[in-house]
Enzyme design. Structure first.
Site, PDB file in Angstrom:
ATOM      1  N   ARG A 282       0.858  -1.187   0.000  1.00 41.94           N
ATOM      2  CA  ARG A 282       0.000   0.000   0.000  1.00 41.94           C
ATOM      3  C   ARG A 282       0.892   1.234   0.000  1.00 41.94           C
ATOM      4  O   ARG A 282       1.509   1.579   0.997  1.00 41.94           O
ATOM      5  CB  ARG A 282      -0.917  -0.018   1.229  1.00 41.94           C
ATOM      6  CG  ARG A 282      -1.627   1.299   1.463  1.00 41.94           C
ATOM      7  CD  ARG A 282      -2.760   1.166   2.468  1.00 41.94           C
ATOM      8  NE  ARG A 282      -2.395   0.669   3.768  1.00 41.94           N
ATOM      9  CZ  ARG A 282      -1.812   1.393   4.744  1.00 41.94           C
ATOM     10  NH1 ARG A 282      -1.491   2.652   4.517  1.00 41.94           N
ATOM     11  NH2 ARG A 282      -1.550   0.856   5.905  1.00 41.94           N
ATOM     12  N   HIS A 286      -4.010   4.166   4.464  1.00 33.73           N
ATOM     13  CA  HIS A 286      -5.071   3.153   4.501  1.00 33.73           C
ATOM     14  C   HIS A 286      -6.373   3.739   3.971  1.00 33.73           C
ATOM     15  O   HIS A 286      -7.043   3.140   3.142  1.00 33.73           O
ATOM     16  CB  HIS A 286      -5.261   2.659   5.928  1.00 33.73           C
ATOM     17  CG  HIS A 286      -6.362   1.678   6.091  1.00 33.73           C
ATOM     18  ND1 HIS A 286      -6.283   0.373   5.662  1.00 33.73           N
ATOM     19  CD2 HIS A 286      -7.599   1.818   6.629  1.00 33.73           C
ATOM     20  CE1 HIS A 286      -7.421  -0.246   5.923  1.00 33.73           C
ATOM     21  NE2 HIS A 286      -8.231   0.601   6.516  1.00 33.73           N
ATOM     22  N   TYR A 295       3.540   5.364  11.534  1.00 28.01           N
ATOM     23  CA  TYR A 295       3.835   3.977  11.897  1.00 28.01           C
ATOM     24  C   TYR A 295       4.754   3.238  10.926  1.00 28.01           C
ATOM     25  O   TYR A 295       5.094   2.083  11.174  1.00 28.01           O
ATOM     26  CB  TYR A 295       2.533   3.178  12.060  1.00 28.01           C
ATOM     27  CG  TYR A 295       1.600   3.211  10.866  1.00 28.01           C
ATOM     28  CD1 TYR A 295       1.800   2.384   9.768  1.00 28.01           C
ATOM     29  CD2 TYR A 295       0.498   4.058  10.850  1.00 28.01           C
ATOM     30  CE1 TYR A 295       0.939   2.406   8.682  1.00 28.01           C
ATOM     31  CE2 TYR A 295      -0.371   4.098   9.775  1.00 28.01           C
ATOM     32  CZ  TYR A 295      -0.145   3.262   8.689  1.00 28.01           C
ATOM     33  OH  TYR A 295      -1.010   3.292   7.615  1.00 28.01           O
TER      34      TYR A 295
END
Length: 393
Positions: A282, A286, A295
């Site tokens: 990805r 998200h 993160y």
């Protein structure tokens, strides 16, 4: 509203996660060997062969796959921009996953049935669902925006993993009807931790259902890496349920097409379910409510940019002389037209009357819904004499 796996629902950390595990092989197998990966096109755009999965496409077919990925990415980027401008409430981008979706989507027959999650914009494109039809739900003007029966493409599923059970039940029905079509269920690596997915694996295996489980392992279930979802590569988990699994390079559209074709034929021929793990990444957030810099390390993304699925196929087309400058220029113009069409479509969407919330709940009506409709109508009528904002009565 954000969508995430149960395993991913943990407080976000302000410091970046140590990425040593992510930079290495994502998971090691139980035997300690590197996970097997089906690849037919290297990141450098070089064609390679695989002993089990072969594919032979014409120049026209290769250019068509490239076009699919480019236009899907353009639509997706436009949707992200529209959300930033306040035209959409939320948008889950597919950036970086174009090959996984276009390759698998083009492997389907017209009579196969698709159960997507909420990110399968490329698969929707392959099934003939207009891009602008995908936007209504994220704008809040409808519950889906297309007829699932018209394209054998179910409505987007926000509840994580539930579509795997729906797909299994549908596939069991197909088998009982004697049809030779197949069903494909899409989900992410985070959803593989959900009970619904594992229950679907059990039922599909026991009833030999003609279903392909297609896991797009983009390596991050929001802020949780894949190693927090599974101790072994996801495709290996299929063997515990009694059916085969395979890992494919999810950034290689040719390999995804070949593997998905084989998996669908496996299902159609009465051999039961199969799990395909498309190992991809990805590239973006998200959803548009997410901040991936909190993160994951930026170096990780940069390493995957070199494996970009669109760039990979373009290199191959150029190296083999299968596409000229005129083709790429024409596609760029078509891409801009697509973006403009999407912008115009979303800005012309009208808000539905709020009374329609009570429609299409039960096929034959329901006394409780009728009562609620009447109560709300009476409540709304109480504001009928109020002046519009800015006016004085």
């Amino acid at each position: 509203m954000t969508v995430e796996s149960t395993a991913a629902r943990k407080p976000r950390r302000s410091t970046k996660r140590a990425s040593a595990a992510a930079k290495a092989s994502p998971q090691s197998s139980t035997a300690g060997a590197e996970p097997q990966l089906v690849q037919l096109l290297t990141p450098e755009g070089e064609r390679v062969e695989h002993p089990e999965y072969a594919i032979d496409l014409s120049a026209d077919e290769l250019r068509a796959l490239y076009r699919d990925m480019v236009l899907t990415r353009r639509f997706d980027a436009e949707a992200v921009t529209l959300q930033r401008q306040g035209e959409l409430g939320l948008w889950p981008s597919l950036l970086g996953q174009e090959a996984a979706q276009i390759g698998s989507g083009r492997a389907l027959r017209d009579d196969d049935y698709v159960f997507p999650t909420y990110r399968e914009h490329g698969v929707a494109w392959c099934r003939g669902v207009p891009p602008e039809s995908l936007l209504g739900m994220f704008r809040g003007v409808n519950h889906g925006g297309w007829d699932p029966g018209a394209n054998n493409f179910h409505l987007y599923t926000i509840v994580i993993g539930s579509q795997a059970l729906h797909a299994t039940g549908y596939a069991m029905g197909i088998a009982k009807d004697g049809a030779d079509s197949a069903v494909i269920a899409y989900f992410g690596d985070g959803a593989s931790s959900q009970g619904d997915v594992n229950e679907a694996f059990t039922f599909s295996a026991v009833y030999n259902a003609p279903v392909v489980f297609f896991c797009q392992n983009n390596q991050w279930a929001i802020s949780e890496p894949t190693e927090k979802q599974s101790r072994v590569p996801i495709y290996q988990r299929a063997s515990g349920f009694g059916f085969p699994g395979v890992r494919v390079d999810g950034n290689d559209v040719l390999a995804v097409l070949a593997v998905t074709r084989a998996a669908l034929e496996h299902a159609r021929s009465g051999q039961g379910p199969m799990l395909v793990e498309a190992f991809t990444y990805r590239m973006g957030a998200h959803t548009t409510s997410d901040d991936p810099t909190r993160y994951r390390d930026d170096e990780e993304r940069k390493s995957w940019e070199a494996k970009d699925p669109i760039l990979r196929l373009r290199r191959y087309l150029e190296n083999e002389g299968l596409a000229d400058a005129a083709f790429f220029e024409s596609l760029e113009a078509e891409s801009e037209t697509t973006g403009r069409r999407v912008r115009e479509a979303i800005r012309s969407m009208t808000d539905p009357d709020d009374m329609t919330i009570f429609e299409n709940i039960y096929a034959d009506g329901h006394a409780l819904v009728d009562e609620e409709r009447a109560q709300y109508a009476a409540y709304r009528a109480g504001f009928a004499d109020e002046a519009p904002a800015g006016e004085v009565k």
